[in-house]
Design a protein around this motif. Structure first.
Motif, PDB file in Angstrom:
ATOM      1  N   UNK A 116       0.834  -1.205   0.000  1.00  0.00           N
ATOM      2  CA  UNK A 116       0.000   0.000   0.000  1.00  0.00           C
ATOM      3  C   UNK A 116       0.864   1.248   0.000  1.00  0.00           C
ATOM      4  N   UNK A 117       0.543   2.194  -0.883  1.00  0.00           N
ATOM      5  CA  UNK A 117       1.418   3.340  -1.114  1.00  0.00           C
ATOM      6  C   UNK A 117       1.330   4.458  -0.110  1.00  0.00           C
ATOM      7  N   UNK A 118       0.269   4.524   0.681  1.00  0.00           N
ATOM      8  CA  UNK A 118       0.168   5.551   1.698  1.00  0.00           C
ATOM      9  C   UNK A 118      -0.350   6.882   1.216  1.00  0.00           C
ATOM     10  N   UNK A 119      -1.121   6.883   0.107  1.00  0.00           N
ATOM     11  CA  UNK A 119      -1.673   8.131  -0.412  1.00  0.00           C
ATOM     12  C   UNK A 119      -2.745   8.671   0.536  1.00  0.00           C
ATOM     13  N   UNK A 120      -2.696   9.970   0.835  1.00  0.00           N
ATOM     14  CA  UNK A 120      -3.673  10.567   1.742  1.00  0.00           C
ATOM     15  C   UNK A 120      -5.103  10.391   1.224  1.00  0.00           C
ATOM     16  N   UNK A 121      -5.262  10.437  -0.096  1.00  0.00           N
ATOM     17  CA  UNK A 121      -6.601  10.293  -0.671  1.00  0.00           C
ATOM     18  C   UNK A 121      -7.181   8.909  -0.419  1.00  0.00           C
ATOM     19  N   UNK A 123      -6.666   7.237   2.555  1.00  0.00           N
ATOM     20  CA  UNK A 123      -6.673   6.950   3.993  1.00  0.00           C
ATOM     21  C   UNK A 123      -7.987   6.307   4.446  1.00  0.00           C
ATOM     22  N   UNK A 124      -9.107   6.903   4.072  1.00  0.00           N
ATOM     23  CA  UNK A 124     -10.393   6.368   4.537  1.00  0.00           C
ATOM     24  C   UNK A 124     -10.611   4.950   4.038  1.00  0.00           C
ATOM     25  N   UNK A 125     -10.370   4.722   2.754  1.00  0.00           N
ATOM     26  CA  UNK A 125     -10.594   3.393   2.182  1.00  0.00           C
ATOM     27  C   UNK A 125      -9.672   2.355   2.814  1.00  0.00           C
ATOM     28  N   UNK A 126      -8.420   2.739   3.055  1.00  0.00           N
ATOM     29  CA  UNK A 126      -7.474   1.812   3.668  1.00  0.00           C
ATOM     30  C   UNK A 126      -7.890   1.477   5.096  1.00  0.00           C
ATOM     31  N   UNK A 127      -8.330   2.501   5.845  1.00  0.00           N
ATOM     32  CA  UNK A 127      -8.799   2.243   7.202  1.00  0.00           C
ATOM     33  C   UNK A 127      -9.983   1.298   7.212  1.00  0.00           C
ATOM     34  N   UNK A 128     -10.887   1.452   6.245  1.00  0.00           N
ATOM     35  CA  UNK A 128     -12.062   0.579   6.174  1.00  0.00           C
ATOM     36  C   UNK A 128     -11.699  -0.833   5.718  1.00  0.00           C
ATOM     37  N   UNK A 129     -10.667  -0.953   4.880  1.00  0.00           N
ATOM     38  CA  UNK A 129     -10.232  -2.282   4.421  1.00  0.00           C
ATOM     39  C   UNK A 129      -9.543  -3.073   5.522  1.00  0.00           C
ATOM     40  N   UNK A 130      -8.802  -2.360   6.364  1.00  0.00           N
ATOM     41  CA  UNK A 130      -7.886  -3.034   7.287  1.00  0.00           C
ATOM     42  C   UNK A 130      -8.433  -3.168   8.699  1.00  0.00           C
TER      43      UNK A 130
END
Length: 547
Positions: A116-121, A123-130
């Motif tokens: 995962x690249x860590x793009x700020x855009x 953040x929400x989707x990554x938090x919901x995935x993980x």
């Protein structure tokens, strides 16, 4: 938005908080914690690969992992902006590690947390995935999350030790390896179960490290009578577990006409010679963490949280404007006191506020006794052994761990009161507030409640048990007249339990409920291998444990 969190004992319906945390955590905060943990797993995985390739431990990476894990512990940090700052810091660390791995030709696993690249855009989707639910298999989820919660407890203890100058690269190296193991989507129970048990073994090491840090800095705990009343001067109330912070506060308030009171898990500060020497450390105010809303309203002065446990105040709470946080803690609108580059804190703003406050209202009076850490118990060893051999002491029951709000926790007070008069309670952690103010008497000159200190001081009872095993020539630690009836609430209690299991201690009872994060399959393994059980009724449990 939805959330899922089942890391504490009070989790909704005994299964998981899905709308809002029972602790007060909002879904948005849960999302950022999930994101921070995902970033931390990525950092840990890359760091582990570098360490395996001969890369030297980097204290900055160690500190990020420890701080990030500690910040997600129950009741520690409710401040979304602070959590997102930690996410940003973690992504910066991750990118530096990726660059180092690329430069050194170190191959990395293609786990999601690494890629995962860590793009700020995102953040929400990554938090919901993980979220916790990213693992669909209940037993794999259970093992991974139990290891994660154990690591959170380890991080709490390691941070306190590191702040006192005691570090151990083998512990942080293990934490990186464990994070890599949790990140592996192919990890099965054959690798995760040994990793879980090793987490417990490392828990013993980190508690020993913190014990060394505390006693090196502040001396060995001594038997101490602690005032629970109040004086007539303005006061500052300090809560949590960080002895380094109370040492700073005591030094900076000396001679100011301001008294310092401990609260909750800071009570054992009174037992250390280098802290109790301050005459303006006048007493302990209140009880366990969960009663803070009603007790803080009567304190009148400023309050400092050095660690969890924060209970979100009501909007009209009269103390909300005079609370400060430090270290891994945070709450929206509360002033955060940063650690200076020299490792100390400047409490001048707190002190200035205290000068203009009234003295605390007295909510109780009297004394409580504590300071029975392992060295102090060893000083009484001859009397204890004599009392056991003569039959004056039939058994010891370890009743350490956490306190909490549920009415079912009154069981522990009832259990303590119902114990036969020839049984001694060994305690540590805030669970003691259920019975440390009861008048349970003594056996000879030995109090029937021996308080070792904070939750990490549960290590003392393991040390005591091993010493008694040697003294009595017992073949097995489980042959000793010691039983364990532990209360749990959050992640520091999880690492204590795993540590005790790693020492081979069997027949531990935990309550008031079994953890929601322990699946039926994992529970069966723990029951089959360690006879782990829960509590029932006071009468039945006394028959089972004491006889």
């Amino acid at each position: 938005m939805n959330m899922f969190c089942f890391q504490c004992q009070e989790t909704a319906k005994g299964t998981g908080c899905t709308v809002r945390g029972v602790c007060g955590k909002r879904p948005e905060t849960s999302r950022w914690m999930d994101l921070l943990l995902s970033v931390t797993r990525g950092v840990g995985t890359i760091y582990h690969a570098l360490l395996e390739a001969g890369y030297a431990n980097d204290p900055a990476v160690d500190d990020f992992i420890v701080d990030a894990l500690f910040a997600t512990i129950t009741n520690a940090n409710f401040d979304d902006s602070a959590l997102l700052q930690k996410v940003d810091a973690g992504i910066a660390v991750k990118r530096q590690l990726l660059e180092t791995a690329s430069r050194r030709g170190v191959s990395l696993p293609d786990y999601h947390e690494v890629a995962w690249g860590g793009e700020k855009s995102d953040y929400e989707a990554e938090g919901d995935r993980e979220t916790v639910l990213r693992n669909s298999d209940a037993d794999i989820r259970s093992l991974k999350e139990t290891i994660t919660l154990g690591l959170k407890g380890m991080a709490a203890y390691y941070e306190h030790a590191a702040r006192l100058g005691q570090r151990d690269a083998s512990i942080t190296t293990f934490m990186a390896r464990a994070l890599a193991g949790i990140s592996d989507p192919e990890a099965g129970s054959d690798t995760l179960l040994p990793l879980l048990l090793e987490t417990g073994k490392q828990g013993v090491s980190v508690m020993a490290l913190l014990d060394k840090a505390n006693t090196t800095a502040y001396g060995k705990p001594e038997i101490t009578r602690v005032n629970i009343g109040t004086g007539k001067r303005p006061g500052i109330l300090i809560s949590g577990h960080d002895l380094h912070d109370i040492a700073d506060l005591l030094e900076q308030t000396e001679g100011t006409g301001i008294d310092v009171y401990t609260h909750g898990e800071m009570l054992p500060a009174h037992y250390y010679p280098e802290l109790k020497k301050y005459k303006h450390l006048v007493g302990n105010y209140g009880n366990a963490w969960w009663k803070q809303k009603e007790e803080f309203a009567h304190f009148n002065g400023p309050i400092i949280f050095t660690t969890n446990c924060i209970v979100p105040p009501t909007p009209t709470a009269n103390y909300a404007g005079r609370v400060f946080t430090a270290n891994s803690t945070g709450y929206p609108g509360w002033k955060h006191i940063a650690t200076r580059p020299d490792g100390h804190k400047d409490f001048s703003e707190v002190i200035e506020m205290a000068r203009h406050c009234q003295a605390p209202e007295e909510i109780e009076h009297g004394e409580i006794i504590g300071g029975f850490a392992h060295d102090q118990v060893f000083a009484l060893a001859d009397k204890i052994v004599e009392a056991v051999k003569s039959g004056a002491i039939r058994k010891f029951v370890v009743m350490g761990g956490c306190d909490g709000r549920m009415k079912s926790r009154n069981y522990y007070a009832d259990f303590a009161k119902a114990l036969p008069k020839d049984v001694v309670i060994l305690t540590s952690g805030c669970a003691k507030y259920k019975y440390n103010k009861l008048q349970l008497g003594e056996i000879g000159c030995i109090p029937r409640v021996l308080d070792a200190g904070q939750c990490n001081d549960s290590y003392s009872w393991a040390v005591v048990a091993l010493k008694l095993k040697e003294i009595f020539g017992a073949a097995d630690i489980n042959d000793l007249p010691i039983v364990f009836n532990l209360a749990w609430y959050e992640q520091k209690a999880v690492i204590v339990l795993l540590a005790l299991l790693s020492l081979g201690i069997r027949n531990i009872h935990i309550g008031p409920t079994l953890p929601a994060f322990v699946s039926p399959g994992v529970l069966k393994v723990l029951q089959d291998n360690f006879s782990l059980g829960t509590i029932s009724t006071v009468e039945d449990d006394i028959r089972t444990m004491i006889g």
